[in-house]
Structures are given as C-alpha cells and as structure tokens.
Design a protein around this motif. Sequence first.
Motif, PDB file in Angstrom:
ATOM      1  N   PRO A 104       0.836  -1.207   0.000  1.00  0.00           N
ATOM      2  CA  PRO A 104       0.000   0.000   0.000  1.00  0.00           C
ATOM      3  C   PRO A 104       0.871   1.256   0.000  1.00  0.00           C
ATOM      4  CG  PRO A 104       0.158  -0.877   2.218  1.00  0.00           C
ATOM      5  CD  PRO A 104       0.905  -1.839   1.320  1.00  0.00           C
ATOM      6  N   TYR A 105       0.342   2.313  -0.609  1.00  0.00           N
ATOM      7  CA  TYR A 105       1.040   3.589  -0.658  1.00  0.00           C
ATOM      8  C   TYR A 105       0.085   4.723  -0.319  1.00  0.00           C
ATOM      9  CZ  TYR A 105       4.564   0.971  -3.229  1.00  0.00           C
ATOM     10  OH  TYR A 105       5.499   0.040  -3.593  1.00  0.00           O
ATOM     11  N   PHE A 106       0.629   5.833   0.162  1.00  0.00           N
ATOM     12  CA  PHE A 106      -0.125   7.041   0.485  1.00  0.00           C
ATOM     13  C   PHE A 106      -0.398   7.795  -0.822  1.00  0.00           C
ATOM     14  CE2 PHE A 106       0.087  11.500   2.365  1.00  0.00           C
ATOM     15  CZ  PHE A 106      -1.198  11.458   2.870  1.00  0.00           C
ATOM     16  N   PHE A 107      -1.634   7.725  -1.288  1.00  0.00           N
ATOM     17  CA  PHE A 107      -2.048   8.291  -2.570  1.00  0.00           C
ATOM     18  C   PHE A 107      -1.105   7.846  -3.696  1.00  0.00           C
ATOM     19  CE2 PHE A 107      -4.067  11.326   0.392  1.00  0.00           C
ATOM     20  CZ  PHE A 107      -5.377  11.089   0.007  1.00  0.00           C
ATOM     21  N   PRO A 108      -1.219   6.573  -4.075  1.00  0.00           N
ATOM     22  CA  PRO A 108      -0.300   6.012  -5.076  1.00  0.00           C
ATOM     23  C   PRO A 108      -0.449   6.641  -6.459  1.00  0.00           C
ATOM     24  CG  PRO A 108      -1.964   4.395  -4.423  1.00  0.00           C
ATOM     25  CD  PRO A 108      -2.178   5.609  -3.581  1.00  0.00           C
ATOM     26  N   TYR A 109       0.534   6.373  -7.289  1.00  0.00           N
ATOM     27  CA  TYR A 109       0.607   6.869  -8.657  1.00  0.00           C
ATOM     28  C   TYR A 109      -0.501   6.254  -9.521  1.00  0.00           C
ATOM     29  CZ  TYR A 109       2.937   2.377  -9.204  1.00  0.00           C
ATOM     30  OH  TYR A 109       3.222   1.044  -9.200  1.00  0.00           O
ATOM     31  N   ILE A 110      -0.762   6.836 -10.666  1.00  0.00           N
ATOM     32  CA  ILE A 110      -1.893   6.437 -11.510  1.00  0.00           C
ATOM     33  C   ILE A 110      -1.808   4.969 -11.940  1.00  0.00           C
ATOM     34  CG2 ILE A 110      -0.889   7.233 -13.688  1.00  0.00           C
ATOM     35  CD1 ILE A 110      -3.791   8.162 -14.431  1.00  0.00           C
ATOM     36  N   GLY A 111      -0.600   4.461 -12.153  1.00  0.00           N
ATOM     37  CA  GLY A 111      -0.452   3.066 -12.562  1.00  0.00           C
ATOM     38  C   GLY A 111      -0.976   2.078 -11.528  1.00  0.00           C
ATOM     39  N   ILE A 154       9.410   0.153   4.691  1.00  0.00           N
ATOM     40  CA  ILE A 154      10.605   0.711   4.057  1.00  0.00           C
ATOM     41  C   ILE A 154      10.745   2.165   4.496  1.00  0.00           C
ATOM     42  CG2 ILE A 154      11.747   1.245   1.877  1.00  0.00           C
ATOM     43  CD1 ILE A 154       9.918  -0.986   0.639  1.00  0.00           C
ATOM     44  N   LYS A 155      11.660   2.410   5.411  1.00  0.00           N
ATOM     45  CA  LYS A 155      11.898   3.776   5.883  1.00  0.00           C
ATOM     46  C   LYS A 155      12.507   4.573   4.725  1.00  0.00           C
ATOM     47  CE  LYS A 155      13.106   5.984  10.141  1.00  0.00           C
ATOM     48  NZ  LYS A 155      13.572   5.822  11.492  1.00  0.00           N
ATOM     49  N   GLY A 156      11.925   5.721   4.427  1.00  0.00           N
ATOM     50  CA  GLY A 156      12.388   6.521   3.299  1.00  0.00           C
ATOM     51  C   GLY A 156      11.713   6.128   1.995  1.00  0.00           C
ATOM     52  N   GLY A 157      10.815   5.148   2.045  1.00  0.00           N
ATOM     53  CA  GLY A 157      10.066   4.733   0.858  1.00  0.00           C
ATOM     54  C   GLY A 157       8.810   5.567   0.687  1.00  0.00           C
ATOM     55  N   ILE A 208       5.553   4.450   1.208  1.00  0.00           N
ATOM     56  CA  ILE A 208       4.389   3.887   1.885  1.00  0.00           C
ATOM     57  C   ILE A 208       3.602   4.968   2.615  1.00  0.00           C
ATOM     58  CG2 ILE A 208       3.651   2.282   3.696  1.00  0.00           C
ATOM     59  CD1 ILE A 208       6.118   0.544   2.833  1.00  0.00           C
ATOM     60  N   ASN A 209       4.291   5.898   3.260  1.00  0.00           N
ATOM     61  CA  ASN A 209       3.593   6.920   4.049  1.00  0.00           C
ATOM     62  C   ASN A 209       3.859   8.351   3.570  1.00  0.00           C
ATOM     63  OD1 ASN A 209       6.329   6.598   5.218  1.00  0.00           O
ATOM     64  ND2 ASN A 209       5.642   8.194   6.622  1.00  0.00           N
ATOM     65  N   ARG A 210       4.382   8.516   2.362  1.00  0.00           N
ATOM     66  CA  ARG A 210       4.650   9.864   1.875  1.00  0.00           C
ATOM     67  C   ARG A 210       4.433   9.979   0.381  1.00  0.00           C
ATOM     68  NH1 ARG A 210      10.957  10.994   1.565  1.00  0.00           N
ATOM     69  NH2 ARG A 210      11.545   9.165   0.388  1.00  0.00           N
ATOM     70  N   LEU A 249       6.869  17.728  -0.404  1.00  0.00           N
ATOM     71  CA  LEU A 249       6.735  16.416   0.213  1.00  0.00           C
ATOM     72  C   LEU A 249       5.696  16.477   1.330  1.00  0.00           C
ATOM     73  CD1 LEU A 249       7.917  13.515   0.224  1.00  0.00           C
ATOM     74  CD2 LEU A 249       9.470  14.301   2.001  1.00  0.00           C
ATOM     75  N   ILE A 250       4.744  15.552   1.299  1.00  0.00           N
ATOM     76  CA  ILE A 250       3.773  15.402   2.376  1.00  0.00           C
ATOM     77  C   ILE A 250       3.916  13.984   2.927  1.00  0.00           C
ATOM     78  CG2 ILE A 250       2.144  17.119   1.494  1.00  0.00           C
ATOM     79  CD1 ILE A 250       0.420  14.748   0.450  1.00  0.00           C
ATOM     80  N   ASN A 251       3.559  13.820   4.185  1.00  0.00           N
ATOM     81  CA  ASN A 251       3.681  12.473   4.754  1.00  0.00           C
ATOM     82  C   ASN A 251       2.723  12.279   5.920  1.00  0.00           C
ATOM     83  OD1 ASN A 251       5.666  14.303   6.157  1.00  0.00           O
ATOM     84  ND2 ASN A 251       5.795  12.513   7.491  1.00  0.00           N
ATOM     85  N   LEU A 252       2.512  11.033   6.242  1.00  0.00           N
ATOM     86  CA  LEU A 252       1.776  10.646   7.436  1.00  0.00           C
ATOM     87  C   LEU A 252       2.790  10.473   8.553  1.00  0.00           C
ATOM     88  CD1 LEU A 252      -0.456   7.871   5.837  1.00  0.00           C
ATOM     89  CD2 LEU A 252      -1.163  10.190   6.460  1.00  0.00           C
ATOM     90  N   GLN A 253       2.472  10.980   9.726  1.00  0.00           N
ATOM     91  CA  GLN A 253       3.376  10.830  10.861  1.00  0.00           C
ATOM     92  C   GLN A 253       3.230   9.433  11.458  1.00  0.00           C
ATOM     93  OE1 GLN A 253       2.202  14.233  13.311  1.00  0.00           O
ATOM     94  NE2 GLN A 253       4.242  15.056  12.924  1.00  0.00           N
ATOM     95  N   LEU A 254       4.364   8.797  11.666  1.00  0.00           N
ATOM     96  CA  LEU A 254       4.364   7.430  12.187  1.00  0.00           C
ATOM     97  C   LEU A 254       4.953   7.385  13.586  1.00  0.00           C
ATOM     98  CD1 LEU A 254       5.603   5.533   9.019  1.00  0.00           C
ATOM     99  CD2 LEU A 254       3.249   5.987   9.731  1.00  0.00           C
ATOM    100  N   ARG A 255       4.505   6.414  14.352  1.00  0.00           N
ATOM    101  CA  ARG A 255       5.003   6.198  15.710  1.00  0.00           C
ATOM    102  C   ARG A 255       6.042   5.071  15.670  1.00  0.00           C
ATOM    103  NH1 ARG A 255       2.698   7.911  19.925  1.00  0.00           N
ATOM    104  NH2 ARG A 255       0.618   8.002  19.030  1.00  0.00           N
ATOM    105  N   ASN A 256       7.282   5.412  16.023  1.00  0.00           N
ATOM    106  CA  ASN A 256       8.368   4.433  16.100  1.00  0.00           C
ATOM    107  C   ASN A 256       8.510   3.595  14.831  1.00  0.00           C
ATOM    108  OD1 ASN A 256       8.874   5.254  18.796  1.00  0.00           O
ATOM    109  ND2 ASN A 256       7.240   3.904  19.512  1.00  0.00           N
ATOM    110  N   ALA A 257       8.503   4.253  13.674  1.00  0.00           N
ATOM    111  CA  ALA A 257       8.666   3.531  12.405  1.00  0.00           C
ATOM    112  C   ALA A 257      10.042   2.872  12.357  1.00  0.00           C
ATOM    113  CB  ALA A 257       8.507   4.486  11.234  1.00  0.00           C
TER     114      ALA A 257
END
Length: 132
Positions: free
Chosen positions: A8-15, A35-38, A40-42, A53-61
């Motif tokens: 899953p991704y945070f608002f994934p690409y059109i493909g 994947i830190k820096g991937g 999934i959440n940004r 860049l936008i992202n979801l804040q994670l707890r202890n990622a």
Amino acid sequence: MTLAIMQPYFFPYIGYWQLIHAVDMHVIYDDVNYIKGGWINRNYILLNGGAKLINLQLRNASPNKLIFETELMCDELYNRKLLKTIEQAYKKAPYFNDVFPLIEGIILQNEKSLSKYLAGLITRVCGYLGIN
C-alpha cells in the motif's frame, strides 16, 4: 482470474489504480518490512509550481517492523495542517470541490494502523473511481 499484489502507498501513482482496475482481485501486501524513506507513508504534491513532500506521521517507524505493525501518530492538528496544504495547492484545480471531501475523509480518519489506514484510502478512492 487475474490477481495483483502490491504494497500500500499514500495516494499512489496512476499506474497503481490502473492495475487495480485491470485485475479481478487486488491484494494489499502488508506483511513485509516497512521501508523507511520509501513511499508507503509519503508523497509529493505540486505547490506553487514545485514539488512539496507530504507524509503521514508514524510512531516508532522501523524497517524491523512489518507494514501492518506500523502505527500512525493520529495527530489531529498535524492532519488539519496537511489538509490546509493540500487545499492551498489544489483549490483552483478543476473538480476540487468534488474531490476535496474525499481527501478530507481519508486524511482525518481516526485509524492508528498504517495498513488499515492505507487500505481505507485505497478502498475509498476505488469507490470514487468506480473500481470494484
């Protein structure tokens, strides 16, 4: 039967949406390491002609945790600021008034599980796009 399996991704690409539309079943692959820096959440949005860049804040990622073990911080103030940034970026875009309530419902969902949050995002956007 055709099957797609994707993280899953945070608002994934059109493909990503095209793939979901093209298959009979889509499986969210969330029992792999986060994947830190991937992506999934940004994600990036276009703001004032540049990438923001936008992202979801994670707890202890941690890359030592699986995606479904990763938790969101659920900070309402942060999420409202994120929504304001998205609104500023796209308020003049065609269909903004139609789409923004969908985005708002996704951003403000009160879900601590990153996996469930993103599954909800994917389900809601698929519903909006008419993808079963």
